[in-house]
Scaffold this active site. Structure first.
Site, PDB file in Angstrom:
ATOM      1  CG  ASP A  99      43.230  74.072 -27.487  1.00  0.00           C
ATOM      2  OD1 ASP A  99      43.599  73.672 -28.617  1.00  0.00           O
ATOM      3  OD2 ASP A  99      42.807  73.291 -26.615  1.00  0.00           O
ATOM      4  CG  ASP A 102      51.294  69.022 -30.515  1.00  0.00           C
ATOM      5  OD1 ASP A 102      52.428  69.408 -30.247  1.00  0.00           O
ATOM      6  OD2 ASP A 102      50.894  67.864 -30.240  1.00  0.00           O
ATOM      7  CG  PHE A 151      50.241  67.689 -22.299  1.00  0.00           C
ATOM      8  CD1 PHE A 151      49.892  67.369 -23.607  1.00  0.00           C
ATOM      9  CD2 PHE A 151      49.224  67.891 -21.372  1.00  0.00           C
ATOM     10  CE1 PHE A 151      48.565  67.229 -23.981  1.00  0.00           C
ATOM     11  CE2 PHE A 151      47.883  67.747 -21.740  1.00  0.00           C
ATOM     12  CZ  PHE A 151      47.565  67.420 -23.040  1.00  0.00           C
ATOM     13  CB  VAL A 152      50.609  73.733 -21.716  1.00  0.00           C
ATOM     14  CG1 VAL A 152      52.108  73.962 -21.648  1.00  0.00           C
ATOM     15  CG2 VAL A 152      50.099  73.855 -23.155  1.00  0.00           C
TER      16      VAL A 152
HETATM   17  P1  IMP Z   1      47.626  68.949 -33.621  1.00  0.00           P
HETATM   18  O1  IMP Z   1      46.544  68.398 -34.488  1.00  0.00           O
HETATM   19  O2  IMP Z   1      48.716  67.936 -33.353  1.00  0.00           O
HETATM   20  O3  IMP Z   1      48.185  70.283 -34.102  1.00  0.00           O
HETATM   21  O4  IMP Z   1      47.035  69.156 -32.184  1.00  0.00           O
HETATM   22  C1  IMP Z   1      46.137  70.120 -31.877  1.00  0.00           C
HETATM   23  C2  IMP Z   1      45.241  69.612 -30.774  1.00  0.00           C
HETATM   24  O5  IMP Z   1      45.941  68.775 -29.854  1.00  0.00           O
HETATM   25  C3  IMP Z   1      44.701  70.760 -29.947  1.00  0.00           C
HETATM   26  O6  IMP Z   1      43.406  71.087 -30.378  1.00  0.00           O
HETATM   27  C4  IMP Z   1      44.679  70.196 -28.544  1.00  0.00           C
HETATM   28  O7  IMP Z   1      43.410  69.637 -28.273  1.00  0.00           O
HETATM   29  C5  IMP Z   1      45.644  69.066 -28.516  1.00  0.00           C
HETATM   30  N1  IMP Z   1      46.908  69.416 -27.827  1.00  0.00           N
HETATM   31  C6  IMP Z   1      48.139  69.450 -28.355  1.00  0.00           C
HETATM   32  N2  IMP Z   1      49.059  69.790 -27.456  1.00  0.00           N
HETATM   33  C7  IMP Z   1      48.387  69.980 -26.297  1.00  0.00           C
HETATM   34  C8  IMP Z   1      48.806  70.369 -24.971  1.00  0.00           C
HETATM   35  O8  IMP Z   1      49.973  70.633 -24.660  1.00  0.00           O
HETATM   36  N3  IMP Z   1      47.806  70.470 -24.061  1.00  0.00           N
HETATM   37  C9  IMP Z   1      46.504  70.222 -24.330  1.00  0.00           C
HETATM   38  N4  IMP Z   1      46.074  69.860 -25.550  1.00  0.00           N
HETATM   39  C10 IMP Z   1      47.012  69.739 -26.527  1.00  0.00           C
HETATM   40 MG    MG Z   2      41.752  70.394 -29.293  1.00  0.00          MG
END
Ligand code: IMP
Ligand code: MG
Length: 180
Positions: A99, A102, A151-152
């Site tokens: 989705d 980040d 945060f979305v």
């Molecule tokens: P990463 O491992 O930091 O890239 O984060 C990815 C995961 O963090 C995604 O699969 C989401 O579940 C969660 N995530 C990161 N930012 C958001 C947000 O703004 N809203 C909801 N979930 C988020």
């Molecule tokens: Mg996730």
């Protein structure tokens, strides 16, 4: 609009239009091939379903559940596989779907795990891309929307398991997670 949403960032119409564009692009890039989508549940379920329908090539679906977030809005960096893919992906063209990207940790870790299963290729697609938050330099091969460091929720994206069914992508009021 839901009372916990500060602002709608991407409307339902904008999502639908962009998903169609991505589907067309992927159809072109994978022409003559079959794709195995590896969908990260639960967040990517809405996006992956619509995206697969927008792709005019054979698509198989595999699902994974990994957790790293708990109910907080920050990644912990450590990742637990709760559900793994069922099919053999050796020699297959894999498209990893999430989705949102980040910090980049999820894509980097899962890509490494999937690579160990010897697919023919592996690419990544995220509905949303929060580039400002990247800590590992990882770039998704495809992304729907570049979004600011907020945060979305909505269209699959959740906070503590809620808001996934909102038809748009919206910024959650910080007062909602300050309560936790
Ligand atoms: P990463 O491992 O930091 O890239 O984060 C990815 C995961 O963090 C995604 O699969 C989401 O579940 C969660 N995530 C990161 N930012 C958001 C947000 O703004 N809203 C909801 N979930 C988020
Ligand atoms: Mg996730």
């Amino acid at each position: 609009m839901n009372e916990d949403i500060k602002k709608i960032l991407v409307s339902k119409e904008q999502i639908q239009k962009r998903v169609q564009e991505l589907g067309k692009q992927l159809t072109k890039d994978y022409a003559g091939k079959k794709v195995v989508m590896v969908v990260l549940l639960k967040g990517a379920a809405h996006f992956a379903t619509d995206l697969s329908e927008a792709m005019d090539i054979p698509v198989r679906m595999e699902f994974m559940v990994v957790s790293s977030y708990g109910n907080s809005t920050q990644t912990s960096g450590c990742m637990i596989i709760r559900l793994d893919i069922q099919d053999n992906i050796a020699g297959k063209d894999v498209l990893l779907v999430d989705d949102i990207i980040d910090s980049g940790m999820t894509f980097a870790n899962i890509k490494k795990m999937l690579q160990a299963k010897h697919p023919a290729s592996i690419k990544t697609v995220a509905l949303c891309d929060k580039k400002a938050r990247r800590t590992n330099g990882f770039n998704a091969d495809y992304s729907g929307f570049q979004i600011p460091d907020e945060f979305v929720v909505g269209y699959g994206l959740d906070y503590a398991g809620e808001y996934r069914n909102l038809p748009y992508i919206g910024i959650l009021k910080p007062s909602v997670y300050a309560r936790a």
